[in-house]
Scaffold this active site. Sequence first.
Site, short mmCIF file in Angstrom:
data_model
loop_
_atom_site.label_atom_id
_atom_site.label_comp_id
_atom_site.label_asym_id
_atom_site.label_seq_id
_atom_site.Cartn_x
_atom_site.Cartn_y
_atom_site.Cartn_z
CE1 TYR A 158 71.63 48.58 98.44
CE2 TYR A 158 71.08 48.52 96.10
CZ TYR A 158 71.86 48.07 97.17
OH TYR A 158 72.85 47.14 96.96
CE LYS A 162 75.15 49.70 98.73
NZ LYS A 162 76.34 49.08 99.34
N1 LIG Z 1 72.68 40.82 96.92
C1 LIG Z 1 72.71 41.56 95.85
O1 LIG Z 1 72.07 41.23 94.84
C2 LIG Z 1 73.55 42.80 95.79
C3 LIG Z 1 73.64 43.48 94.57
C4 LIG Z 1 74.42 44.62 94.48
C5 LIG Z 1 75.12 45.05 95.60
N2 LIG Z 1 75.00 44.38 96.79
C6 LIG Z 1 75.76 44.90 97.93
O2 LIG Z 1 76.56 43.87 98.49
C7 LIG Z 1 76.68 44.05 99.90
C8 LIG Z 1 76.23 42.80 100.63
O3 LIG Z 1 74.89 42.54 100.28
P1 LIG Z 1 74.11 41.21 100.71
O4 LIG Z 1 73.22 40.87 99.60
O5 LIG Z 1 75.09 40.20 101.24
O6 LIG Z 1 73.21 41.79 101.91
P2 LIG Z 1 72.63 41.08 103.23
O7 LIG Z 1 72.57 39.61 103.05
O8 LIG Z 1 71.42 41.85 103.59
O9 LIG Z 1 73.79 41.39 104.30
C9 LIG Z 1 74.04 42.71 104.68
C10 LIG Z 1 75.03 42.70 105.83
O10 LIG Z 1 75.19 44.06 106.28
C11 LIG Z 1 75.01 44.06 107.67
N3 LIG Z 1 74.61 45.36 108.19
C12 LIG Z 1 73.53 46.11 107.88
N4 LIG Z 1 73.50 47.22 108.62
C13 LIG Z 1 74.59 47.18 109.42
C14 LIG Z 1 75.12 48.03 110.41
N5 LIG Z 1 74.51 49.17 110.77
N6 LIG Z 1 76.29 47.68 111.01
C15 LIG Z 1 76.92 46.55 110.67
N7 LIG Z 1 76.44 45.68 109.77
C16 LIG Z 1 75.30 46.00 109.15
C17 LIG Z 1 73.99 42.98 107.95
O11 LIG Z 1 74.00 42.64 109.31
P3 LIG Z 1 72.69 41.98 110.04
O12 LIG Z 1 72.71 40.52 109.67
O13 LIG Z 1 72.96 42.24 111.48
O14 LIG Z 1 71.49 42.70 109.50
C18 LIG Z 1 74.53 41.89 107.04
O15 LIG Z 1 75.63 41.26 107.65
C19 LIG Z 1 75.85 45.29 100.24
O16 LIG Z 1 76.69 46.42 100.28
C20 LIG Z 1 74.89 45.38 99.08
O17 LIG Z 1 74.42 46.69 98.87
C21 LIG Z 1 74.24 43.28 96.91
#
Ligand SMILES: NC(=O)c1ccc[n+]([C@@H]2O[C@H](COP(=O)([O-])OP(=O)(O)OC[C@H]3O[C@@H](n4cnc5c(N)ncnc54)[C@H](OP(=O)(O)O)[C@@H]3O)[C@@H](O)[C@H]2O)c1
Length: 235
Positions: A158, A162
Amino acid sequence: MTKIALVTGANKGIGKEIARQLVGAGYEVLLGSRDLARGEAAAKEVGATAIQLAVTDPESVEQAAAAIAAEYGRLDVLVNNAAIIPAGDAGVVDIAPGVLRDGFETNVVGLVGVTQAMLPLLRKAPQARVVNMSTELASFTSVGDPASRMSTVRTLGYNSTKAAVNMVTVMLANELRGSGILVNAADPGNCATDMGGWDAGRTAAQGAAVAVRLATLAADGPTGEVYAEAGRLPW
Ligand SMILES: NC(=O)c1ccc[n+]([C@@H]2O[C@H](COP(=O)([O-])OP(=O)(O)OC[C@H]3O[C@@H](n4cnc5c(N)ncnc54)[C@H](OP(=O)(O)O)[C@@H]3O)[C@@H](O)[C@H]2O)c1
């Protein structure tokens, strides 16, 4: 003229909230989801239009770009939100090569592929914006500080992907300088989602707001930076 925005991986989590907030700001939002049915359910909830988009499937990416070209002829905002923490992620000592590859395939190769496919459409918009979702776990300053909680997180698949997204952001900003397209990365902070863990201190909506601010920057806004809620994040 209503602005058109595409958010990848927006069927849940922070992406769905970015879609909701962009709809609230008056954008026509295309809610990317690799599973169209789940995308349609989320789109209905937030007032967006679902589009099938698996960032790891070049055919799906091409079809999405062709559909946007046919329907709108341009794209004003691209939020590269889809990402994974690859299953089995671990530190450098223990990570399996396939796990590292999985992380790069979605988080970097997929993100660059989507960006390349959408670039002709972004160039047709008067002032397009690209936002790449990043994290403090990609900050060399934070991870390199033994006193920081970030230095204890053993997820190379990860963190390193990133960090690569940050470089994509800086290089694309350089390559597009003077075009009117601004490219930045957003650190949403640790948000309660499937990825962030449901005990995280911030809501997905709070995390989304950081990205939405960068997606709606004025013409004199920054480019090639990474921002958290509190301001610029150190590399
Ligand atoms: N949550 C945090 O604390 C946090 C912190 C820092 C950064 N971020 C970043 O914020 C963003 C959103 O995170 P989140 O927490 O909302 O994550 P999440 O709830 O796991 O959602 C991730 C999304 O990405 C989709 N995805 C994964 N692989 C894919 C693919 N091959 N093609 C199309 N869609 C795909 C998933 O689809 P499916 O439902 O089909 O799996 C889901 O819609 C990410 O870039 C993450 O790295 C999150």
